[in-house]
Design a protein around this motif. Structure first.
Motif, short mmCIF file in Angstrom:
data_model
loop_
_atom_site.label_atom_id
_atom_site.label_comp_id
_atom_site.label_asym_id
_atom_site.label_seq_id
_atom_site.Cartn_x
_atom_site.Cartn_y
_atom_site.Cartn_z
N GLN A 50 0.83 -1.21 0.00
CA GLN A 50 0.00 0.00 0.00
C GLN A 50 0.86 1.26 0.00
O GLN A 50 0.44 2.30 -0.54
N THR A 53 1.82 1.75 -3.61
CA THR A 53 0.66 2.28 -4.33
C THR A 53 0.52 3.78 -4.09
O THR A 53 0.30 4.55 -5.03
N LEU A 54 0.68 4.19 -2.85
CA LEU A 54 0.60 5.61 -2.52
C LEU A 54 1.72 6.39 -3.20
O LEU A 54 1.49 7.48 -3.74
N THR A 57 0.89 6.93 -6.76
CA THR A 57 -0.13 7.97 -6.86
C THR A 57 0.51 9.35 -6.76
O THR A 57 0.19 10.25 -7.53
N SER A 76 -4.40 16.11 0.48
CA SER A 76 -4.34 14.93 1.35
C SER A 76 -4.89 15.25 2.73
O SER A 76 -5.55 14.41 3.35
N ARG A 82 -7.69 8.70 -0.26
CA ARG A 82 -8.52 8.17 -1.36
C ARG A 82 -8.76 9.22 -2.43
O ARG A 82 -8.80 8.92 -3.61
N GLY A 85 -5.97 9.31 -4.87
CA GLY A 85 -6.07 8.23 -5.84
C GLY A 85 -7.05 8.55 -6.94
O GLY A 85 -6.80 8.27 -8.12
N VAL A 86 -8.17 9.16 -6.58
CA VAL A 86 -9.17 9.53 -7.58
C VAL A 86 -8.59 10.58 -8.53
O VAL A 86 -8.75 10.49 -9.74
N PHE A 91 -6.39 4.43 -8.15
CA PHE A 91 -5.16 3.97 -7.54
C PHE A 91 -4.44 3.03 -8.48
O PHE A 91 -5.02 2.04 -8.92
N HIS A 93 -2.21 -0.05 -9.44
CA HIS A 93 -2.05 -1.32 -8.73
C HIS A 93 -0.98 -2.15 -9.43
O HIS A 93 -0.50 -1.78 -10.48
#
Length: 144
Positions: A50, A53-54, A57, A76, A82, A85-86, A91, A93
């Protein structure tokens, strides 16, 4: 041997997956409190999936979209992770060893105001049934 998708990454592995140098990840840690890799004795960083992933982003927002650090920090804090990510287009992956942007979900068709269509009513009924089942399970757990 390649690491699995759930394996922790060193800073050099995370930097390679994200597509930025390791010193950029260290810098982002000083600017974004949402980046918190695990640290072992001696300060060696390990990034969870995770975290990677962040970081992807953030790369999209800062490098690809050209947003400022201050802008992303404010987003943030006010909107949460979230929302980042949008804004980044979903997000990103991991599929195998390649990073792939997540496919944005197609918005559901919206019926004209007034009478809902049959498919919409079925979806609502199914959602209601799912929620009632969850409520029953929670009630059973809390009472017993």
């Amino acid at each position: 041997m390649a690491k699995g998708p759930e394996a922790f990454r060193t800073i050099s592995e995370a930097a390679e997956e994200v597509g930025v140098p390791a010193h950029v990840l260290r810098f982002w840690e000083t600017r974004f409190s949402i980046i918190r890799p695990m640290k072992r004795a001696g300060g060696r960083r390990f990034y969870r999936p995770q975290d990677v992933t962040l970081l992807r982003t953030l790369r999209v927002l800062l490098h690809d979209q050209g947003r400022s650090i201050k802008d992303v920090q404010q987003l943030s804090r006010s909107e949460g992770v979230r929302a980042l990510g949008v804004l980044a287009g979903g997000f990103p992956h991991v599929t195998g060893d390649r990073s792939v942007p997540a496919e944005p979900a197609a918005p559901p068709a919206i019926a004209a105001p007034g009478k809902p269509d049959e498919a919409g009513l079925r979806r609502l009924a199914a959602a209601r049934d799912d929620l009632l089942a969850v409520k029953r399970r929670l009630d059973a757990l809390l009472s017993g």
